[in-house]
Design an enzyme around this catalytic site. Structure first.
Site, PDB file in Angstrom:
ATOM      1  N   SER A  51       4.939   7.054   2.656  1.00 28.62           N
ATOM      2  CA  SER A  51       5.780   6.115   3.414  1.00 28.62           C
ATOM      3  C   SER A  51       6.912   5.577   2.542  1.00 28.62           C
ATOM      4  O   SER A  51       8.028   5.359   3.032  1.00 28.62           O
ATOM      5  CB  SER A  51       4.946   4.973   3.998  1.00 28.62           C
ATOM      6  OG  SER A  51       4.126   4.366   3.022  1.00 28.62           O
ATOM      7  N   HIS A  56      -0.594  -0.018   9.683  1.00 31.32           N
ATOM      8  CA  HIS A  56      -1.105   1.341   9.885  1.00 31.32           C
ATOM      9  C   HIS A  56      -2.602   1.308  10.206  1.00 31.32           C
ATOM     10  O   HIS A  56      -3.300   0.368   9.896  1.00 31.32           O
ATOM     11  CB  HIS A  56      -0.857   2.192   8.627  1.00 31.32           C
ATOM     12  CG  HIS A  56      -0.976   3.663   8.907  1.00 31.32           C
ATOM     13  ND1 HIS A  56      -1.411   4.570   7.988  1.00 31.32           N
ATOM     14  CD2 HIS A  56      -0.707   4.377  10.040  1.00 31.32           C
ATOM     15  CE1 HIS A  56      -1.390   5.781   8.521  1.00 31.32           C
ATOM     16  NE2 HIS A  56      -0.973   5.688   9.771  1.00 31.32           N
ATOM     17  N   ASP A  57      -3.069   2.386  10.861  1.00 32.10           N
ATOM     18  CA  ASP A  57      -4.496   2.615  11.136  1.00 32.10           C
ATOM     19  C   ASP A  57      -5.102   1.666  12.159  1.00 32.10           C
ATOM     20  O   ASP A  57      -6.305   1.397  12.126  1.00 32.10           O
ATOM     21  CB  ASP A  57      -5.320   2.585   9.823  1.00 32.10           C
ATOM     22  CG  ASP A  57      -5.026   3.810   8.955  1.00 32.10           C
ATOM     23  OD1 ASP A  57      -4.786   4.897   9.517  1.00 32.10           O
ATOM     24  OD2 ASP A  57      -4.993   3.679   7.721  1.00 32.10           O
ATOM     25  N   HIS A  60      -7.689  -2.361   4.046  1.00 31.77           N
ATOM     26  CA  HIS A  60      -7.904  -2.251   5.490  1.00 31.77           C
ATOM     27  C   HIS A  60      -9.064  -3.107   6.014  1.00 31.77           C
ATOM     28  O   HIS A  60      -9.412  -3.027   7.188  1.00 31.77           O
ATOM     29  CB  HIS A  60      -8.162  -0.787   5.870  1.00 31.77           C
ATOM     30  CG  HIS A  60      -6.926   0.063   5.858  1.00 31.77           C
ATOM     31  ND1 HIS A  60      -5.965  -0.017   4.893  1.00 31.77           N
ATOM     32  CD2 HIS A  60      -6.494   1.024   6.715  1.00 31.77           C
ATOM     33  CE1 HIS A  60      -5.006   0.846   5.137  1.00 31.77           C
ATOM     34  NE2 HIS A  60      -5.294   1.500   6.242  1.00 31.77           N
ATOM     35  N   GLY A 112       0.836  -1.215   0.000  1.00 35.22           N
ATOM     36  CA  GLY A 112       0.000   0.000   0.000  1.00 35.22           C
ATOM     37  C   GLY A 112       0.858   1.247   0.000  1.00 35.22           C
ATOM     38  O   GLY A 112       1.416   1.634   1.030  1.00 35.22           O
ATOM     39  N   SER A 125      -1.393  -7.304  -3.359  1.00 35.83           N
ATOM     40  CA  SER A 125      -0.410  -8.023  -2.546  1.00 35.83           C
ATOM     41  C   SER A 125      -0.489  -9.536  -2.785  1.00 35.83           C
ATOM     42  O   SER A 125       0.530 -10.218  -2.820  1.00 35.83           O
ATOM     43  CB  SER A 125      -0.597  -7.693  -1.059  1.00 35.83           C
ATOM     44  OG  SER A 125      -1.953  -7.817  -0.690  1.00 35.83           O
ATOM     45  N   ASP A 168       1.141  -2.142  -4.887  1.00 35.72           N
ATOM     46  CA  ASP A 168      -0.111  -1.376  -4.841  1.00 35.72           C
ATOM     47  C   ASP A 168      -0.659  -1.378  -6.263  1.00 35.72           C
ATOM     48  O   ASP A 168       0.087  -1.093  -7.200  1.00 35.72           O
ATOM     49  CB  ASP A 168       0.179   0.067  -4.373  1.00 35.72           C
ATOM     50  CG  ASP A 168      -1.092   0.868  -4.081  1.00 35.72           C
ATOM     51  OD1 ASP A 168      -2.070   0.760  -4.844  1.00 35.72           O
ATOM     52  OD2 ASP A 168      -1.088   1.621  -3.093  1.00 35.72           O
TER      53      ASP A 168
HETATM   54  C1  LIG Z   1      -3.876   4.149   2.986  1.00 36.62           C
HETATM   55  S1  LIG Z   1      -3.277   4.017   1.339  1.00 36.62           S
HETATM   56  C2  LIG Z   1      -1.522   3.832   1.586  1.00 36.62           C
HETATM   57  C3  LIG Z   1      -0.883   5.069   2.132  1.00 36.62           C
HETATM   58  C4  LIG Z   1       0.611   5.124   2.029  1.00 36.62           C
HETATM   59  N1  LIG Z   1       1.276   4.049   2.749  1.00 36.62           N
HETATM   60  C5  LIG Z   1       1.118   6.479   2.506  1.00 36.62           C
HETATM   61  O1  LIG Z   1       2.092   6.532   3.275  1.00 36.62           O
HETATM   62  O2  LIG Z   1       0.545   7.500   2.111  1.00 36.62           O
HETATM   63  C6  LIG Z   1      -3.794   2.401   0.891  1.00 36.62           C
HETATM   64  C7  LIG Z   1      -3.299   1.932  -0.467  1.00 36.62           C
HETATM   65  O3  LIG Z   1      -3.417   0.507  -0.500  1.00 36.62           O
HETATM   66  C8  LIG Z   1      -3.694   0.108  -1.796  1.00 36.62           C
HETATM   67  N2  LIG Z   1      -4.277  -1.237  -1.730  1.00 36.62           N
HETATM   68  C9  LIG Z   1      -5.552  -1.605  -1.467  1.00 36.62           C
HETATM   69  N3  LIG Z   1      -5.662  -2.938  -1.489  1.00 36.62           N
HETATM   70  C10 LIG Z   1      -4.417  -3.429  -1.749  1.00 36.62           C
HETATM   71  C11 LIG Z   1      -3.878  -4.749  -1.887  1.00 36.62           C
HETATM   72  N4  LIG Z   1      -4.631  -5.848  -1.740  1.00 36.62           N
HETATM   73  N5  LIG Z   1      -2.558  -4.886  -2.171  1.00 36.62           N
HETATM   74  C12 LIG Z   1      -1.763  -3.793  -2.301  1.00 36.62           C
HETATM   75  N6  LIG Z   1      -2.218  -2.522  -2.170  1.00 36.62           N
HETATM   76  C13 LIG Z   1      -3.530  -2.348  -1.899  1.00 36.62           C
HETATM   77  C14 LIG Z   1      -4.633   1.181  -2.337  1.00 36.62           C
HETATM   78  O4  LIG Z   1      -4.562   1.210  -3.755  1.00 36.62           O
HETATM   79  C15 LIG Z   1      -4.084   2.453  -1.670  1.00 36.62           C
HETATM   80  O5  LIG Z   1      -3.220   3.165  -2.533  1.00 36.62           O
END
Ligand SMILES: C[S@@+](CC[C@H](N)C(=O)[O-])C[C@H]1O[C@@H](n2cnc3c(N)ncnc32)[C@H](O)[C@@H]1O
Length: 245
Positions: free
Chosen positions: A39, A146-147, A121, A33, A101, A59
């Site tokens: 990050s 996170h979160d 999440h 993500g 992932s 991602d």
């Molecule tokens: C909260 S954001 C990540 C924020 C980032 N780490 C930052 O520091 O700003 C969540 C991200 O997870 C990605 N995402 C959602 N499901 C996912 C998955 N199964 N595998 C990888 N990435 C995923 C989304 O596309 C999104 O860009």
């Protein structure tokens, strides 16, 4: 990191950098993500500075995110992500996979020293992420989610059940909304009492955010009260390094 858009607070960003630099294990840093790269920029800056090899990121950069529609951009975050890496001068320190992932996990063979989970999440999503990659953690590695202290079911439940509740993990804690634990398969039970003590506070939050629901009214007040009682201050860096050494 400050200049890159994203959801991390200053103390969380500093903590990520500390873990990236000091996790006492050999292997890669894997980020699940990335969104627009906040990050990623922090992890990659540390990796470049200390010669830790490229940070692996995964991602789909689809938008809006299927799993997190409120967080996702209107369009794909891919262009912004690439622009963030360029602006920070860390492009060469990142090996980016535009995928989910679970797709990356299929052919994964590399040992992991820092697993940073900030993707899907939902409970199923976070549980899959830990299940898919736990077998590749090197003893001493750090897992961080996170979160944990926000209203998503996945991070808080997986932190409580899979990390704090397991003797595969040793020292554990929170910094802001980042829950972390150290993979210690041979002697993790030495930290059992501390983990279970922390778990009692964290587990109380789960019913409030079940199924991704946002607590409302009186429930929201109670949620915030319980959440405030969970220790989540930034650790002293030297003390943190001693705790995981
Ligand atoms: C909260 S954001 C990540 C924020 C980032 N780490 C930052 O520091 O700003 C969540 C991200 O997870 C990605 N995402 C959602 N499901 C996912 C998955 N199964 N595998 C990888 N990435 C995923 C989304 O596309 C999104 O860009």
């Amino acid at each position: 990191m400050r200049a890159t858009p994203g959801m991390l607070t200053e103390r969380e960003a500093r903590f990520l950098a500390l873990v990236a630099a000091c996790a006492p294990a050999q292997g890669v840093i894997l980020e699940i993500g990335s969104f627009k790269g906040k990050s990623t920029v922090g992890l990659a800056s540390v990796a470049m500075r200390y010669g830790l090899g490229p940070v692996i990121t995964v991602d789909p950069h689809s938008g809006p995110s299927v799993t997190d529609p409120d967080v996702g951009p209107r369009g794909s975050s891919w262009d912004d992500f690439r622009a963030s890496l360029r602006a920070a001068g860390v492009e060469t320190a990142v090996d980016a996979h535009r995928a989910y992932s679970r797709d990356l996990a299929g052919g994964w063979t590399r040992p992991i020293r820092f697993l940073w989970i900030d993707g899907d999440h939902t409970y199923r999503g976070v549980k899959d992420d830990i299940d898919l990659f736990r077998g590749h953690l090197v003893p001493g590695a750090i897992v961080a989610l996170h979160d944990v202290l926000h209203s998503f079911e996945g991070p808080v439940r997986v932190f409580s059940e899979e990390l704090l509740g397991s003797d595969l993990f040793g020292a554990a804690g929170l910094c802001g909304s980042i829950g972390w634990a150290q993979y210690r398969p041979s002697d993790g039970k030495r930290w059992r009492n501390d983990r279970l003590h922390l778990r009692r506070g964290v587990a109380r939050l789960i019913p409030f955010v079940k199924d991704g629901r946002e607590p409302k009214g009186f429930a929201k007040l109670r949620y915030k009260l319980w959440r405030g009682l969970v220790p989540h201050a930034a650790p002293d860096p030297a003390a943190w390094v001693r705790a995981v050494s």
